[in-house]
Enzyme design. Structure first.
Site, PDB file in Angstrom:
ATOM      1  N   CYS A  80       2.675  -9.848  20.356  1.00 25.37           N
ATOM      2  CA  CYS A  80       1.784  -9.403  19.271  1.00 25.37           C
ATOM      3  C   CYS A  80       2.301 -10.020  17.975  1.00 25.37           C
ATOM      4  CB  CYS A  80       1.739  -7.880  19.145  1.00 25.37           C
ATOM      5  SG  CYS A  80       0.856  -7.365  17.642  1.00 25.37           S
TER       6      CYS A  80
ATOM      7  N   LYS B 164      -2.673   5.220  11.180  1.00 33.32           N
ATOM      8  CA  LYS B 164      -1.662   4.680  10.285  1.00 33.32           C
ATOM      9  C   LYS B 164      -2.332   3.816   9.218  1.00 33.32           C
ATOM     10  CE  LYS B 164       2.317   1.620  10.146  1.00 33.32           C
ATOM     11  NZ  LYS B 164       2.760   0.321  10.606  1.00 33.32           N
TER      12      LYS B 164
ATOM     13  N   HIS C 112       3.927   1.643   2.269  1.00 32.55           N
ATOM     14  CA  HIS C 112       5.159   0.949   1.892  1.00 32.55           C
ATOM     15  C   HIS C 112       5.857   1.682   0.747  1.00 32.55           C
ATOM     16  CE1 HIS C 112       2.533  -2.635   3.112  1.00 32.55           C
ATOM     17  NE2 HIS C 112       3.410  -2.459   4.082  1.00 32.55           N
TER      18      HIS C 112
ATOM     19  N   LYS D 253      -1.940  -2.590   6.978  1.00 32.42           N
ATOM     20  CA  LYS D 253      -2.445  -3.806   6.375  1.00 32.42           C
ATOM     21  C   LYS D 253      -3.509  -4.446   7.246  1.00 32.42           C
ATOM     22  CE  LYS D 253       1.831  -5.037   6.314  1.00 32.42           C
ATOM     23  NZ  LYS D 253       3.164  -5.544   6.056  1.00 32.42           N
TER      24      LYS D 253
ATOM     25  N   CYS E 243      -2.250  -4.703  21.976  1.00 25.35           N
ATOM     26  CA  CYS E 243      -1.006  -4.189  21.394  1.00 25.35           C
ATOM     27  C   CYS E 243      -1.108  -2.677  21.183  1.00 25.35           C
ATOM     28  CB  CYS E 243      -0.761  -4.885  20.054  1.00 25.35           C
ATOM     29  SG  CYS E 243       0.447  -4.018  19.045  1.00 25.35           S
TER      30      CYS E 243
ATOM     31  N   HIS F  69       0.854  -1.198   0.000  1.00 29.40           N
ATOM     32  CA  HIS F  69       0.000   0.000   0.000  1.00 29.40           C
ATOM     33  C   HIS F  69       0.885   1.241   0.000  1.00 29.40           C
ATOM     34  CE1 HIS F  69       0.781   0.656   4.282  1.00 29.40           C
ATOM     35  NE2 HIS F  69       0.350  -0.566   4.570  1.00 29.40           N
TER      36      HIS F  69
ATOM     37  N   HIS G  52      -1.289  -2.148  17.159  1.00 28.04           N
ATOM     38  CA  HIS G  52      -2.402  -2.721  16.402  1.00 28.04           C
ATOM     39  C   HIS G  52      -3.741  -2.659  17.122  1.00 28.04           C
ATOM     40  CE1 HIS G  52       1.166  -4.317  14.375  1.00 28.04           C
ATOM     41  NE2 HIS G  52       0.426  -4.204  13.302  1.00 28.04           N
TER      42      HIS G  52
ATOM     43  N   CYS H  47       3.076  -7.481  15.135  1.00 29.95           N
ATOM     44  CA  CYS H  47       4.371  -6.800  15.302  1.00 29.95           C
ATOM     45  C   CYS H  47       5.521  -7.792  15.286  1.00 29.95           C
ATOM     46  CB  CYS H  47       4.461  -6.073  16.641  1.00 29.95           C
ATOM     47  SG  CYS H  47       3.381  -4.681  16.819  1.00 29.95           S
TER      48      CYS H  47
HETATM   49  N1  MSP Z   1       9.382  -6.495   7.815  1.00 29.99           N
HETATM   50  C1  MSP Z   1       9.513  -5.410   8.713  1.00 29.99           C
HETATM   51  C2  MSP Z   1      10.741  -4.570   8.383  1.00 29.99           C
HETATM   52  C3  MSP Z   1      12.021  -5.361   8.405  1.00 29.99           C
HETATM   53  S1  MSP Z   1      13.364  -4.375   7.933  1.00 29.99           S
HETATM   54  C4  MSP Z   1      14.690  -5.319   8.259  1.00 29.99           C
HETATM   55  C5  MSP Z   1       8.288  -4.504   8.580  1.00 29.99           C
HETATM   56  N2  MSP Z   1       7.571  -4.646   7.482  1.00 29.99           N
HETATM   57  S2  MSP Z   1       6.244  -3.812   7.145  1.00 29.99           S
HETATM   58  O1  MSP Z   1       5.857  -4.247   5.833  1.00 29.99           O
HETATM   59  O2  MSP Z   1       5.286  -3.943   8.182  1.00 29.99           O
HETATM   60  O3  MSP Z   1       6.641  -2.306   7.134  1.00 29.99           O
HETATM   61  C6  MSP Z   1       7.755  -1.889   6.412  1.00 29.99           C
HETATM   62  C7  MSP Z   1       7.932  -0.399   6.480  1.00 29.99           C
HETATM   63  O4  MSP Z   1       6.815   0.242   5.905  1.00 29.99           O
HETATM   64  C8  MSP Z   1       8.100   0.148   7.902  1.00 29.99           C
HETATM   65  O5  MSP Z   1       9.176   1.071   7.893  1.00 29.99           O
HETATM   66  C9  MSP Z   1       6.842   0.887   8.143  1.00 29.99           C
HETATM   67  O6  MSP Z   1       7.052   2.002   8.956  1.00 29.99           O
HETATM   68  C10 MSP Z   1       6.499   1.325   6.722  1.00 29.99           C
HETATM   69  N3  MSP Z   1       5.106   1.655   6.669  1.00 29.99           N
HETATM   70  C11 MSP Z   1       4.034   0.811   6.688  1.00 29.99           C
HETATM   71  N4  MSP Z   1       2.920   1.566   6.743  1.00 29.99           N
HETATM   72  C12 MSP Z   1       3.234   2.873   6.799  1.00 29.99           C
HETATM   73  C13 MSP Z   1       2.541   4.068   6.774  1.00 29.99           C
HETATM   74  N5  MSP Z   1       1.242   4.122   6.816  1.00 29.99           N
HETATM   75  N6  MSP Z   1       3.274   5.206   6.662  1.00 29.99           N
HETATM   76  C14 MSP Z   1       4.630   5.212   6.507  1.00 29.99           C
HETATM   77  N7  MSP Z   1       5.310   4.111   6.543  1.00 29.99           N
HETATM   78  C15 MSP Z   1       4.650   2.944   6.864  1.00 29.99           C
HETATM   79  O7  MSP Z   1       8.057  -3.704   9.470  1.00 29.99           O
END
Ligand code: MSP
Length: 502
Positions: free
Chosen positions: A126, A293, A21, A296, A144, A18, A147, A129
């Site tokens: 969690c 936030k 990411h 997902k 959590c 999304h 979440h 997380c």
């Molecule tokens: N897999 C772990 C990261 C491991 S790095 C060695 C993870 N994955 S994640 O898919 O949940 O998130 C990855 C990144 O996307 C995180 O830095 C997270 O902050 C970012 N984002 C996910 N949703 C977000 C927003 N809504 N806004 C900004 N960044 C966000 O965590």
């Protein structure tokens, strides 16, 4: 030649990509593109985080194996990054053999150095997380804090990472210029000063992970596996010479939710293994929707493709680079995106290109004249360049974009002042004004390139230049007066048709 290594977080494969990411990914991409323009040998790595309970459960829910789940979703991330013109040099997956080798090697070194020991653990966990929480962290004693869903009670015998033994090394690192912005550095310092605990780093409850080489019953906990991707990608465990060429000069881009892992656990793991901690960690805030936030696990998903349909790839990239500053949270707004597109892309850059190509057709027989080397715009170009270069250096894309647009706006004002459309055809005045305006377009095609991957190529071709603006090298290419003149200028369809707010 200097080298530049930049990473994004690797994304979990339990669900689709999304815009939350895409934000760190687009930011890292623009910075990587900037460094390629500077002539740096650049390594830009992104990828997917494929182990752990979260992925195993997602696979069960979908009635497929964890690897099938990972294959499918990892592909969706790759497709999203192709759609957004992400120029990563590698896409790493934690299920790759090279990564297993690297994790086992790094953590065996940490164990041999006395930083990993067996123990038992029980706590609130969690799954979303993939982290344990203390009683104090929970909302209403049960949920959590991220979440807002109930945590689970988990008890395990496993291996512990002796984080407590590394406190003074961590403080040394955190006191140096390594974590940005400053507020996030203080937050990381706060975590260490509050008192560290040893952390559980293996699991026996699942088998979807990297096996612990010295104990068959265990796999490494997903976070300890995932962080090591940054070392794997540049050869750790497979090609030590290659690794030493890139490490520790790495620049990590992360979100604030994973600060503890990147600014405390990761440097500590590296130090425990006898390696250098990372050079820089840049921490962003969240993109919010209705104050929450985008996540997902919530219902607030927006896929990059939804917005690319309306704004194009350039419009998408530009908005996030221009409007979301690194550090604070930022509320996503479709209306703001439309406003930004119309003001900076349609009315400023698009308008400049269309005016210039039209006037060159009418008043210069379609042949672009050379700029005036002493033009007042030359000074603005030098100032804009200096400000943009400094901002890119500090990972401040919005400031770099604003600095770049300063010259583009100035060029429009210059045309309005001189009104070349009223000048006599072929006169020296019209030649001078149009030469200057074409030079701004040449400059803008290079300088806006890290954001506008497509428009920059289109502008380059429209003003008659060969090759691609990405072949240019800074700072030389930003010097005023390099548009050669005598080239055929083409009038094309509007680069950025104006949008109506929906
Ligand atoms: N897999 C772990 C990261 C491991 S790095 C060695 C993870 N994955 S994640 O898919 O949940 O998130 C990855 C990144 O996307 C995180 O830095 C997270 O902050 C970012 N984002 C996910 N949703 C977000 C927003 N809504 N806004 C900004 N960044 C966000 O965590």
């Amino acid at each position: 030649m200097s080298r530049f290594y930049i990473t994004t977080p690797i994304y979990y494969v339990n669900d689709a990509p999304h815009i939350g990411h895409a934000y760190p990914t687009v930011t890292a991409d623009a910075i990587a593109r900037w460094h390629r323009l500077l002539g740096d040998e650049t390594m830009f790595v992104t990828g997917t985080d494929e182990h752990g309970l979260k992925i195993q459960r997602a696979a069960e829910a979908n009635g497929i194996t964890p690897l099938e789940q990972a294959d499918r979703t990892s592909q969706r991330f790759r497709d999203a990054w192709t759609l957004l013109d992400i120029s990563n040099d590698q896409f790493i997956r934690t299920t790759e053999q090279r990564h297993h080798r690297s994790v086992q090697e790094l953590l065996t070194r940490a164990k041999d150095n006395g930083y990993i020991e067996k123990g038992s653990y029980a706590g609130h966990y969690c799954v979303a997380c993939e982290a344990y929480y203390n009683d104090d962290d929970l909302i209403d004693g049960s949920d959590c804090p991220i979440h807002e869903r109930p945590v689970e009670w988990l008890e395990e015998e496993n291996y512990f990472f002796k984080l407590t033994a590394l406190e003074s090394e961590l403080l040394d690192w955190l006191n140096g210029p390594h974590v940005f912005p400053e507020g996030k550095r203080n937050e990381a310092l706060g975590i260490v000063k509050l008192g560290l605990e040893d952390v559980s780093m293996t699991r026996t409850s699942i088998d979807w992970g990297v096996p612990v080489p010295w104990d068959d019953d265990h796999v490494f906990y997903v976070w300890y596996d995932a962080l090591i991707n940054y070392a794997t990608a540049v050869g750790f465990g497979t090609d030590e010479d290659e690794f030493n060429q890139w490490w520790p000069e790495v620049h990590h881009i992360i979100g604030k939710d994973i600060l503890r892992f990147h600014c405390v656990y990761w440097p500590a793991m590296l130090i425990a293994a006898g390696l250098e901690p990372p050079k820089e960690v840049h921490v962003s805030g969240f993109l919010l929707l209705g104050g929450k936030k985008l996540s997902k696990t919530g219902l607030t998903q927006i896929a990059p493709a939804d917005l690319v349909e309306d704004f194009g790839v350039d419009g998408y990239r530009y908005h996030f680079l221009r409007d979301v500053s690194f550090g604070p949270d930022s509320e996503f707004s479709y209306e703001q995106m439309v406003a930004r597109y119309n003001s900076d892309l349609a009315n400023t850059l698009g308008n400049l290109l269309s005016r210039v190509t039209t006037v060159v057709q009418k008043k210069c027989d379609g042949i672009g004249p050379a700029p005036d080397v002493d033009s007042a715009l030359g000074k603005v170009a030098a100032d804009s360049y200096a400000a943009a270069a400094e901002a890119w250096d500090r990972f401040q894309a919005p400031v770099a974009m604003e600095a770049t647009w300063q010259l583009i706006r100035e060029a429009n004002a210059y045309l309005e002042r001189h009104e070349p459309w009223k000048m006599e055809q072929g006169s020296p005045e019209v030649q001078r004004v149009m030469g200057d305006a074409l030079e701004v377009l040449r400059w803008a095609a290079i300088m806006a390139g890290p954001a506008l991957t497509r428009a920059s190529e289109a502008i380059w071709a429209a003003i008659g230049l060969d090759g691609s603006p990405t072949d240019e090298r800074l700072p030389e290419a930003a010097a005023w007066g390099r548009y050669p003149g005598g080239l055929t200028v083409t009038k094309s369809a509007p680069l950025f048709p104006r949008l109506k707010a929906e």
